[in-house]
Design a protein around this motif. Structure first.
Motif, PDB file in Angstrom:
ATOM      1  N   ASP A  54      38.155   5.974  58.137  1.00  0.00           N
ATOM      2  CA  ASP A  54      38.870   7.096  57.522  1.00  0.00           C
ATOM      3  C   ASP A  54      39.847   6.655  56.436  1.00  0.00           C
ATOM      4  OD1 ASP A  54      37.883   9.132  59.390  1.00  0.00           O
ATOM      5  OD2 ASP A  54      39.189   8.165  60.877  1.00  0.00           O
ATOM      6  N   VAL A  55      40.483   5.494  56.652  1.00  0.00           N
ATOM      7  CA  VAL A  55      41.563   5.061  55.777  1.00  0.00           C
ATOM      8  C   VAL A  55      41.586   3.542  55.686  1.00  0.00           C
ATOM      9  CG1 VAL A  55      43.301   5.057  57.635  1.00  0.00           C
ATOM     10  CG2 VAL A  55      44.038   5.396  55.284  1.00  0.00           C
ATOM     11  N   LEU A  56      42.034   3.034  54.550  1.00  0.00           N
ATOM     12  CA  LEU A  56      42.163   1.597  54.331  1.00  0.00           C
ATOM     13  C   LEU A  56      43.636   1.212  54.446  1.00  0.00           C
ATOM     14  CD1 LEU A  56      40.081   1.532  51.020  1.00  0.00           C
ATOM     15  CD2 LEU A  56      39.204   1.178  53.344  1.00  0.00           C
ATOM     16  N   VAL A  57      43.904   0.048  55.037  1.00  0.00           N
ATOM     17  CA  VAL A  57      45.263  -0.488  55.104  1.00  0.00           C
ATOM     18  C   VAL A  57      45.224  -1.900  54.555  1.00  0.00           C
ATOM     19  CG1 VAL A  57      47.116  -1.249  56.643  1.00  0.00           C
ATOM     20  CG2 VAL A  57      46.007   0.950  57.044  1.00  0.00           C
ATOM     21  N   THR A  58      46.152  -2.211  53.652  1.00  0.00           N
ATOM     22  CA  THR A  58      46.165  -3.520  53.016  1.00  0.00           C
ATOM     23  C   THR A  58      47.577  -4.074  52.942  1.00  0.00           C
ATOM     24  OG1 THR A  58      45.384  -4.746  51.084  1.00  0.00           O
ATOM     25  CG2 THR A  58      46.394  -2.613  50.655  1.00  0.00           C
ATOM     26  N   PRO A  59      47.724  -5.402  53.084  1.00  0.00           N
ATOM     27  CA  PRO A  59      49.043  -5.989  52.858  1.00  0.00           C
ATOM     28  C   PRO A  59      49.347  -6.024  51.361  1.00  0.00           C
ATOM     29  CG  PRO A  59      47.470  -7.715  53.341  1.00  0.00           C
ATOM     30  CD  PRO A  59      46.743  -6.399  53.502  1.00  0.00           C
ATOM     31  N   GLU A  60      50.611  -5.976  51.061  1.00  0.00           N
ATOM     32  CA  GLU A  60      51.078  -5.943  49.681  1.00  0.00           C
ATOM     33  C   GLU A  60      50.700  -7.192  48.908  1.00  0.00           C
ATOM     34  OE1 GLU A  60      55.209  -4.492  47.743  1.00  0.00           O
ATOM     35  OE2 GLU A  60      55.397  -5.972  49.339  1.00  0.00           O
ATOM     36  N   VAL A  61      50.469  -7.033  47.694  1.00  0.00           N
ATOM     37  CA  VAL A  61      50.274  -7.941  46.577  1.00  0.00           C
ATOM     38  C   VAL A  61      48.808  -8.298  46.382  1.00  0.00           C
ATOM     39  CG1 VAL A  61      51.042  -9.962  45.294  1.00  0.00           C
ATOM     40  CG2 VAL A  61      52.646  -8.815  46.778  1.00  0.00           C
ATOM     41  N   ALA A 124      40.237   0.560  58.275  1.00  0.00           N
ATOM     42  CA  ALA A 124      39.698  -0.727  57.828  1.00  0.00           C
ATOM     43  C   ALA A 124      40.852  -1.508  57.222  1.00  0.00           C
ATOM     44  CB  ALA A 124      38.591  -0.550  56.808  1.00  0.00           C
ATOM     45  N   ILE A 125      41.079  -2.704  57.724  1.00  0.00           N
ATOM     46  CA  ILE A 125      42.058  -3.604  57.123  1.00  0.00           C
ATOM     47  C   ILE A 125      41.364  -4.295  55.953  1.00  0.00           C
ATOM     48  CG2 ILE A 125      43.439  -5.688  57.448  1.00  0.00           C
ATOM     49  CD1 ILE A 125      43.771  -4.827  60.401  1.00  0.00           C
TER      50      ILE A 125
END
Length: 176
Positions: A54-61, A124-125
């Motif tokens: 449903d959604v993507l999550v990502t660490p900054e930079v 999804a990471i």
């Protein structure tokens, strides 16, 4: 300088081999500012993204432009986990992590404003490289704490130990 050649969804690059700790060197992958690599990697990973996400999550930079491309291609929104806590954040969720490439503690911060965008969702990471798994573990902890379910992990490369649970475009070895 020694290099390691890679193919990123049809785009060739020679990565410099750099020491990140005594006796441990990596093929340094940095796609920031490399539009061809970012687009190719994002498009390749978007094709491999499970439909139920449903959604993507990502660490900054470094992974942020990658998440943007995957979002653009799939139409799925993305949320950025920051590496610093900002004064404007509402009830932030904070976790500490040690990454192999930084070698020192960092924080990962989810703005409480974004919690509702993750709660009850299949996530999804998205990361550029999954190596020791420290960042991945912290991201998973944050997602699960706020009621999300990690349905997939996607990265351009895995590094070091094989990680069959990660959807990737390739694998980078560690060097002595």
């Amino acid at each position: 300088m020694k290099t390691y050649s890679v193919d990123i969804n049809g785009v060739q690059r020679d990565l410099p081999i750099v020491e990140v700790a005594p006796g441990v060197s990596v093929a340094l992958f940095n796609m920031l500012g490399d539009t061809d690599v970012t687009e190719a990697a994002g498009e390749g990973l978007a094709q491999r993204l499970p439909a139920e996400v449903d959604v993507l999550v990502t660490p900054e930079v470094k992974a942020l432009p990658l998440a943007h491309v995957i979002s653009r291609v799939t139409g799925k929104p993305y949320i950025v986990i920051r590496k610093t806590q900002k004064p404007y954040m509402v009830d932030p969720i904070v976790r500490e992590v040690i990454s192999i490439t930084t070698g020192k503690p960092q924080v990962l911060v989810l703005d409480g404003f974004d919690v509702a965008k993750i709660r009850g969702k299949k996530v999804a990471i998205v990361d550029d490289v999954v190596s020791s798994g420290g960042t991945l573990k912290s991201l998973t902890d944050i997602i699960e704490e706020v009621g999300g379910e990690v349905a997939a992990v996607v990265a351009v490369f895995t590094e070091g130990a094989e990680r069959p649970e990660v959807i990737s475009l390739g694998h980078l070895p560690l060097f002595d």
